[in-house]
Scaffold this motif. Structure first.
Motif, PDB file in Angstrom:
ATOM      1  N   ASP A 223       0.841  -1.208   0.000  1.00  0.00           N
ATOM      2  CA  ASP A 223       0.000   0.000   0.000  1.00  0.00           C
ATOM      3  C   ASP A 223       0.872   1.253   0.000  1.00  0.00           C
ATOM      4  OD1 ASP A 223      -2.330  -1.431  -0.043  1.00  0.00           O
ATOM      5  OD2 ASP A 223      -2.638  -1.377   2.126  1.00  0.00           O
ATOM      6  N   ASP A 224       1.979   1.212   0.762  1.00  0.00           N
ATOM      7  CA  ASP A 224       2.908   2.349   0.767  1.00  0.00           C
ATOM      8  C   ASP A 224       3.446   2.598  -0.644  1.00  0.00           C
ATOM      9  OD1 ASP A 224       2.687   2.668   3.512  1.00  0.00           O
ATOM     10  OD2 ASP A 224       4.385   1.332   3.931  1.00  0.00           O
ATOM     11  N   VAL A 225       3.826   1.511  -1.306  1.00  0.00           N
ATOM     12  CA  VAL A 225       4.365   1.623  -2.659  1.00  0.00           C
ATOM     13  C   VAL A 225       3.299   2.127  -3.618  1.00  0.00           C
ATOM     14  CG1 VAL A 225       5.357   0.340  -4.600  1.00  0.00           C
ATOM     15  CG2 VAL A 225       6.102  -0.169  -2.264  1.00  0.00           C
ATOM     16  N   ALA A 226       2.068   1.592  -3.491  1.00  0.00           N
ATOM     17  CA  ALA A 226       0.970   2.011  -4.369  1.00  0.00           C
ATOM     18  C   ALA A 226       0.711   3.503  -4.234  1.00  0.00           C
ATOM     19  CB  ALA A 226      -0.283   1.211  -4.050  1.00  0.00           C
ATOM     20  N   ASN A 227       0.680   4.001  -3.003  1.00  0.00           N
ATOM     21  CA  ASN A 227       0.442   5.436  -2.784  1.00  0.00           C
ATOM     22  C   ASN A 227       1.565   6.278  -3.389  1.00  0.00           C
ATOM     23  OD1 ASN A 227      -1.933   4.939  -1.386  1.00  0.00           O
ATOM     24  ND2 ASN A 227      -0.890   4.796   0.606  1.00  0.00           N
ATOM     25  N   TYR A 228       2.798   5.788  -3.255  1.00  0.00           N
ATOM     26  CA  TYR A 228       3.945   6.555  -3.752  1.00  0.00           C
ATOM     27  C   TYR A 228       3.922   6.638  -5.280  1.00  0.00           C
ATOM     28  CZ  TYR A 228       8.695   8.270  -4.342  1.00  0.00           C
ATOM     29  OH  TYR A 228       9.782   9.030  -4.690  1.00  0.00           O
ATOM     30  N   ILE A 229       3.694   5.500  -5.951  1.00  0.00           N
ATOM     31  CA  ILE A 229       3.727   5.544  -7.422  1.00  0.00           C
ATOM     32  C   ILE A 229       2.530   6.306  -7.974  1.00  0.00           C
ATOM     33  CG2 ILE A 229       5.110   3.446  -7.649  1.00  0.00           C
ATOM     34  CD1 ILE A 229       2.599   1.917  -8.392  1.00  0.00           C
ATOM     35  N   ASN A 230       1.412   6.309  -7.257  1.00  0.00           N
ATOM     36  CA  ASN A 230       0.265   7.122  -7.698  1.00  0.00           C
ATOM     37  C   ASN A 230       0.587   8.612  -7.595  1.00  0.00           C
ATOM     38  OD1 ASN A 230      -1.551   5.088  -8.450  1.00  0.00           O
ATOM     39  ND2 ASN A 230      -2.197   4.767  -6.332  1.00  0.00           N
ATOM     40  N   ASP A 231       1.357   8.981  -6.573  1.00  0.00           N
ATOM     41  CA  ASP A 231       1.748  10.390  -6.396  1.00  0.00           C
ATOM     42  C   ASP A 231       2.858  10.800  -7.359  1.00  0.00           C
ATOM     43  OD1 ASP A 231      -0.091  10.626  -4.376  1.00  0.00           O
ATOM     44  OD2 ASP A 231       1.361  10.293  -2.758  1.00  0.00           O
TER      45      ASP A 231
END
Length: 716
Positions: A223-231
């Protein structure tokens, strides 16, 4: 009759229908649709809305392969990728120049050609006074265009390729010039550049490295990675990729296979009796040991390696059999012995002391058709031999004339200018006939040898470092799997594949049977190499086929090397990377951020000394570190830390400065800003630097901006 008449009228249509019906038996409906898709027929791709012709692409690929006999050594898709990149580059520059209203004319291309060093300095295009003659160049090109021979066609294609390279260079220069016209550097900008690079700072600091916190203490979730790549979506775009799991079943010789190979060689050594059905009598068949001609016997025995028909020094002998060969008597056979991927038997034919280096001179008399002979040479082979024989007669009476004759008669300009001297050379430097004369005859010997280059009159000037050398006839048998072993491997591969087809778990079954599972991640549509399998486009195309779904499995033949069973484990379509695909790239960034937050809690004290004592470290110091070379001794390159120190107030504590390797607390001791010295500020040099950087990065920027469609995957 009316029916027959209609059939005759529509015979052409019927032939097409019947042809398509037959075609459909061997080609899937999907492939038929692809075949009639215009993009696949007419273009290999599209660059900025302009088709890149498939015909042009394929012709260039074939021409390169025809002109470079070793093209296959480059590896799969190397040539195709090279030609594709050339086409893309040409299309990008052509469209950009067209937008700017700039066209490269035929006249400009010709002017560039007749100004190029390769053409101007070529003796082929010079007149009797040594000056470049444009008319000779035109005549040469005209001759190529009218030469229908294979050599003529190849030379013409080489010239056309040269013209294309000239045009591409002109396109690049023209666009770069247009861009550079708008690039200027003012004196103020040059001064700022000088001041920035030469501003230095001295400071005290406390450094808490990120490595002081174990990775196990910091968790990064998907989830941390998903949020980062979305940003940061623009940084994590990807091509379509596929992940596979592979199990490879190789054809590897068994111990039983190896014993059979050894025995087959052993059977060749001694004489044996065989019954002749024609003469109806028993005949004695001579073995390798007693044969009079060891090389002929080895050739007729179909050795799996080429024969080495020369002397070999001790360091060239196969390591495992070296001592046995050295101690063997002439005529005896050593082996079978295993060396590399072969079993071998070697017959010792001759032992001789020969030099490892020779100094020699030669006079080359070549003839029409000899290797490296110029087109102007019309002398026949018989005429060349007659001339060589007559020159040898002259030399037999006076060897002192060798240098003069070499200068006047030799077809080798390099050695002729040195009175025939070739200097010193090693045993393997020359072609076999030339080598054998020089190394197996005595010093001062003079004689004639014929090679592919012509007739050589050779004089052995000197010899040195005589060593014992061995001439061997060696029969080699490659260690490879027997048909029985290959059948067993096929059975294993097919059984494994069948168990997966019936719902078995790929990894679990492989583990149960001790098969190594090789994961292949991030496979791209135009990739050629696949992990341990090596080059295999079939597997790549299967994994990208629209009909291949995740968890689909397929068994592939690896030509004569074995089989591989592959399962598709993941599909990543073109666009934003999935969290699992981006995890290895993003995790270090998030680890650094999370560690920085933990370290911030350790920098709450009000002075460097207190921060250092709290963390059991020392206050460190650096002197006169410049912004242009921001390296902290003992730490490394830290541009952010040096910049923060340079702009901070002298004596003030600045904490939580995130560097490359850790978190810093800084106290600026002094910042030295250089006084502007006009003699040290070179506006032109700074402008040239900016333009050079721009030129080197320009095409990458243009390519990134371009809209490129690549259809190669449907054809290769």
């Amino acid at each position: 009759m009316a029916i027959l008449s209609k059939i005759r009228d529509r015979s052409g249509f019927l032939i097409i229908v019947i042809g398509l019906a037959m075609f459909s038996f061997v080609v899937s409906p999907k492939n038929i649709i692809d075949f009639f898709n215009s993009k696949n027929i007419d273009a290999i791709g599209v660059v900025n809305g302009k088709d890149a012709s498939y015909k042009v692409f394929a012709t260039r690929v074939e021409n390169f392969k025809a002109q470079n006999r070793n093209a296959s050594a480059y590896g799969g898709m190397y040539v195709e990728n090279m030609v594709w990149n050339q086409l893309v580059r040409e299309k990008i520059y052509e469209t950009k120049l067209a937008e700017a209203g700039v066209v490269i004319s035929e006249g400009e291309i010709w002017e560039a050609i007749i100004s190029s060093k390769e053409v101007v300095n070529s003796n082929q295009f010079k007149d009797s006074e040594g000056n470049f003659d444009e008319n000779k160049l035109k005549a040469y090109i005209s001759g190529l265009e009218s030469d229908a021979s294979e050599q003529g066609r190849n030379l013409l294609q080489g010239w056309l390729n040269y013209e294309k390279a000239i045009k591409q260079n002109l396109l690049t220069q023209a666009y770069n010039s247009l861009v550079n016209v708008g690039v200027t550097v003012s004196e103020t900008e040059a001064v700022n550049d000088y001041v920035f690079n030469n501003t230095s700072v001295s400071a005290d600091y406390v450094y808490l490295p990120f490595s002081s916190i174990p990775n196990t203490d910091v968790k990064v979730s998907k989830d941390d990675v998903a949020n980062y790549i979305n940003d940061h979506a623009d940084l994590y775009q990807t091509e379509a990729t596929r992940d596979l799991n592979l199990v490879k079943f190789s054809f590897t010789a068994s111990q039983e296979d190896e014993e059979e190979i050894k025995q087959s060689l052993s059977n060749l050594i001694e004489d044996k009796e065989e019954y002749n059905k024609i003469s109806k009598s028993t005949e004695l068949i001579e073995g390798f040991k007693n044969t009079k001609d060891g090389f002929l016997f080895a050739q007729e025995s179909d050795s799996d390696l080429p024969l080495i028909e020369r002397f070999q020094f001790e360091n060239e002998l196969p390591t495992i059999a070296k001592e046995k060969i050295k101690n063997a008597s002439v005529g005896s056979v050593v082996g079978p012995y295993k060396f590399s991927q072969y079993y071998k038997i070697s017959k010792l034919l001759e032992v001789k002391q020969i030099p490892d280096s020779v100094q020699a001179s030669h006079i080359l008399i070549n003839f029409a058709g000899a290797q490296s002979a110029q087109p102007t040479v019309t002398r026949t082979m018989a005429e060349a031999q007659k001339l060589a024989d007559s020159l040898l007669i002259v030399l037999s009476k006076s060897k002192r004339k060798f240098g003069t004759i070499a200068q006047n008669y030799s077809s080798d300009p390099g050695s002729a200018s040195k009175k025939g001297s070739l200097g010193w050379f090693g045993y393997s430097a020359m072609v076999p006939e030339f080598r054998d004369f020089c190394f197996e005859n005595k010093r001062k010997s003079v004689g004639i040898v014929r090679t592919a280059y012509g007739f050589h009159i050779i004089k052995i000037e000197n010899q040195k470092n005589f060593k014992k050398a061995y001439k061997l006839a060696t029969i080699s048998r490659q260690i490879q799997a027997s048909e029985k072993t290959e059948n067993k491997v096929f059975e294993q591969a097919e059984t494994f594949a069948n168990d997966i087809r019936n719902g078995g778990d790929f990894v679990a079954i492989a583990k149960e049977r001790s098969y190594a599972v090789n994961p292949v991640n991030g496979l791209k549509e135009l990739d050629v190499y696949i992990g341990s399998v090596g080059e295999n486009r079939k597997i790549v195309k299967w994994s990208f086929d629209a009909e291949t779904a995740v968890n689909d499995m397929q068994r592939f033949d690896l030509d004569e090397k074995g089989y591989v069973v592959a399962v598709l484990t993941k599909k990543q379509e073109k666009g934003l990377m999935s969290p699992s695909s981006a995890f290895t790239k993003v995790e270090p960034i998030l680890l650094k951020q999370k560690k920085a937050k933990i370290l911030e809690e350790k920098m709450l004290a009000s002075s460097l000394v207190s921060i250092a004592e709290t963390n059991s470290v020392k206050v460190e110091h650096f002197d006169d570190v410049t912004l242009g070379a921001p390296t902290i001794p003992g730490v490394g390159i830290e541009p952010g830390v040096i910049s923060a120190a340079a702009v901070s107030k002298e004596g003030a504590l600045v904490t939580n400065v995130i560097g490359v390797k850790g978190l810093f607390a800084i106290v600026n001791k002094s910042t030295k800003i250089p006084e502007v010295d006009a003699t040290k500020v070179d506006v032109k040099a700074v402008a040239n630097k900016v333009k050079s950087n721009l030129s080197s990065q320009l095409f990458s920027a243009l390519k990134e901006e371009a809209i490129i469609e690549d259809f190669r995957a449907s054809r290769y």
